[in-house]
Design an enzyme around this catalytic site. Structure first.
Site, short mmCIF file in Angstrom:
data_model
loop_
_atom_site.label_atom_id
_atom_site.label_comp_id
_atom_site.label_asym_id
_atom_site.label_seq_id
_atom_site.Cartn_x
_atom_site.Cartn_y
_atom_site.Cartn_z
N LYS A 44 -3.22 -3.78 -10.67
CA LYS A 44 -2.12 -3.48 -9.76
C LYS A 44 -0.81 -3.50 -10.53
O LYS A 44 -0.72 -4.10 -11.59
CB LYS A 44 -2.08 -4.49 -8.61
CG LYS A 44 -3.35 -4.48 -7.78
CD LYS A 44 -3.26 -5.36 -6.59
CE LYS A 44 -4.56 -5.50 -5.86
NZ LYS A 44 -5.35 -4.34 -5.66
N TYR A 62 0.84 -1.19 0.00
CA TYR A 62 0.00 0.00 0.00
C TYR A 62 0.87 1.24 0.00
O TYR A 62 1.94 1.26 0.61
CB TYR A 62 -0.91 0.01 1.23
CG TYR A 62 -1.93 -1.09 1.19
CD1 TYR A 62 -3.23 -0.85 0.78
CD2 TYR A 62 -1.59 -2.39 1.55
CE1 TYR A 62 -4.17 -1.87 0.73
CE2 TYR A 62 -2.51 -3.42 1.50
CZ TYR A 62 -3.80 -3.15 1.09
OH TYR A 62 -4.72 -4.16 1.03
N HIS A 116 -7.66 -0.60 -1.35
CA HIS A 116 -6.99 -1.45 -2.33
C HIS A 116 -5.51 -1.12 -2.41
O HIS A 116 -5.12 0.03 -2.41
CB HIS A 116 -7.63 -1.28 -3.71
CG HIS A 116 -9.07 -1.67 -3.73
ND1 HIS A 116 -9.49 -2.98 -3.65
CD2 HIS A 116 -10.20 -0.92 -3.78
CE1 HIS A 116 -10.81 -3.02 -3.67
NE2 HIS A 116 -11.26 -1.79 -3.74
#
Length: 177
Positions: A154, A114, A123
């Protein structure tokens, strides 16, 4: 005057994880984004537990109520996870840089990462896959990781650990020309 240090958080060795029942400990660790919160306990992965033991934040007891040292916990965990050493080095490096690091198991990666600036993010932005410099990897394997990361929106970060324990990070992805 120095602030009084917080007490060490008691934890128990379970079958494949470390469990914390202490309410204050759960609150403190959850606030700093460690572990997985359950109804009445917090579970830590072995990598998280090793990191927290090294920092003297948790004190882990085995099933016979014996306090486990970092080395003893590492030995137990290494039986379950052969990549534990390099995963731990990457986890430690990322945490020390201020990132929130979670398991990436459901994405086929080692960690979800993160952004430092927004720890309340729902997310993760990155998936991290850990490799040892000493063990060759097929390009098709890396391509598969890139594909999975792209499919879940991602970015893939490849973390390579060298023989000295240093970590180098590479951002992998598709390039549109």
């Amino acid at each position: 005057m120095m602030a009084k240090p917080k007490k060490t958080i008691p934890a128990k060795l379970s079958d494949e994880r470390i469990v914390i029942y202490d309410k204050d400990g759960i609150s403190r660790l959850n606030e700093k984004r460690y572990g997985e919160l359950h109804e009445n306990f917090l579970s830590l992965s072995y990598v998280e537990a090793l990191y927290l033991v090294a920092k003297d934040w948790v004190l882990i007891r085995d099933k016979k109520n014996k306090i486990l040292s970092f080395e003893e916990l590492h030995e137990i965990a290494h039986v379950i996870d052969k990549k534990l050493c390099i995963r731990y080095l990457v986890y430690k490096d990322l945490r020390n840089r201020g990132y929130t690091v979670r398991t990436g198991l459901k994405y086929g990666s080692d960690f979800r990462l993160y952004e430092r600036s927004n720890i309340d993010e729902v997310h993760s932005k990155y998936l991290v896959k850990v490799f040892s410099e000493e063990i060759p990897c097929e390009i098709s394997e890396i391509t598969g990781f890139v594909r999975v990361a792209h499919s879940v929106r991602k970015e893939l970060v490849i973390a390579i650990v060298d023989a000295d324990g240093s970590v180098v990070y590479y951002n992998m992805g598709y390039l549109k020309l």
